[in-house]
Motif scaffolding. Structure first.
Motif, short mmCIF file in Angstrom:
data_model
loop_
_atom_site.label_atom_id
_atom_site.label_comp_id
_atom_site.label_asym_id
_atom_site.label_seq_id
_atom_site.Cartn_x
_atom_site.Cartn_y
_atom_site.Cartn_z
N VAL A 172 21.66 -40.35 32.41
CA VAL A 172 21.74 -39.04 33.26
C VAL A 172 21.00 -39.22 34.55
O VAL A 172 19.98 -40.02 34.40
CB VAL A 172 21.34 -38.11 32.30
N LEU A 173 21.19 -38.48 35.43
CA LEU A 173 20.60 -38.57 36.79
C LEU A 173 19.40 -37.54 36.69
O LEU A 173 19.28 -36.46 36.23
CB LEU A 173 21.44 -38.07 37.84
N ASP A 174 18.27 -38.25 36.87
CA ASP A 174 16.56 -37.69 36.93
C ASP A 174 16.76 -37.16 38.48
O ASP A 174 16.76 -37.76 39.24
CB ASP A 174 15.80 -38.70 36.89
N PRO A 175 16.74 -35.64 38.47
CA PRO A 175 16.90 -35.13 39.96
C PRO A 175 15.50 -35.42 40.77
O PRO A 175 15.50 -35.61 41.88
CB PRO A 175 17.07 -33.75 39.78
N GLU A 176 14.23 -35.62 39.87
CA GLU A 176 13.20 -35.84 40.74
C GLU A 176 13.05 -37.18 41.28
O GLU A 176 12.76 -37.32 42.52
CB GLU A 176 11.91 -35.54 39.85
N ARG A 194 17.05 -41.41 40.15
CA ARG A 194 17.48 -42.64 39.40
C ARG A 194 18.24 -42.18 38.04
O ARG A 194 18.20 -41.06 37.43
CB ARG A 194 16.37 -43.46 38.76
N LEU A 195 19.29 -43.14 37.65
CA LEU A 195 19.94 -43.07 36.31
C LEU A 195 18.92 -43.38 35.15
O LEU A 195 18.28 -44.42 35.23
CB LEU A 195 21.17 -43.54 36.32
N GLU A 196 18.73 -42.43 34.23
CA GLU A 196 17.76 -42.63 33.03
C GLU A 196 18.40 -42.72 31.70
O GLU A 196 19.57 -41.90 31.80
CB GLU A 196 16.65 -41.74 33.16
N PRO A 197 17.90 -43.36 30.97
CA PRO A 197 18.80 -43.35 29.39
C PRO A 197 18.58 -41.80 28.97
O PRO A 197 17.72 -40.81 29.27
CB PRO A 197 17.79 -44.02 28.52
#
Length: 138
Positions: free
Chosen positions: A30-34, A37-40
């Protein structure tokens, strides 16, 4: 007439003295809006409650190396009993032992090796596990 609910309660009381937490990987990243980056994806809780662990050894015969000689191997495996209300457990879900009669089992983790068994007369959920770690408690 067979009292299925009574058998389920008996099995839970006498065959499931331990407690486990079962979690599942979140799946796609999923995309971390902060950070952008794509994070698990976060792990999902599947079940928390009573369970029973029962050891089993699997005998495997395979060919090894260049000689092709047959080798007998014994691998430890475990059968996990869960109440019917536990719902479906998927292959690769993680199982953490949080409480157990055998103190050495607490803190160990396992990986679900196959989908749970089903039956025409369900009494308990049966799930096959492989040991994930054998970390020694300090």
């Amino acid at each position: 007439m067979l009292d299925q609910l009574g058998i389920e309660r008996f099995a839970e009381k006498h065959l499931m003295p331990d407690r486990v937490e079962i979690t599942r990987d979140g799946g796609e990243q999923v995309l971390d809006p902060e950070t952008g980056r794509l994070e698990p994806a976060p792990r999902r809780d599947v079940y928390e409650g009573p369970a029973g662990f029962y050891p089993r050894q699997e005998r495997i015969r395979s060919r090894s190396g260049r000689t092709g000689a047959w080798v007998d191997e014994v691998r430890p495996a475990y059968r996990l009993l869960l109440p019917l209300r536990a719902g479906e457990v998927w292959e690769s879900d993680s199982v953490l032992v949080t409480q157990a009669r055998d103190e050495q089992a607490v803190g160990r983790t396992y990986s679900v090796a196959a989908l749970g068994e089903v039956s025409s007369l369900p009494i308990v959920r049966t799930v096959w596990l492989e040991e994930h770690n054998r970390a020694v408690a300090s």
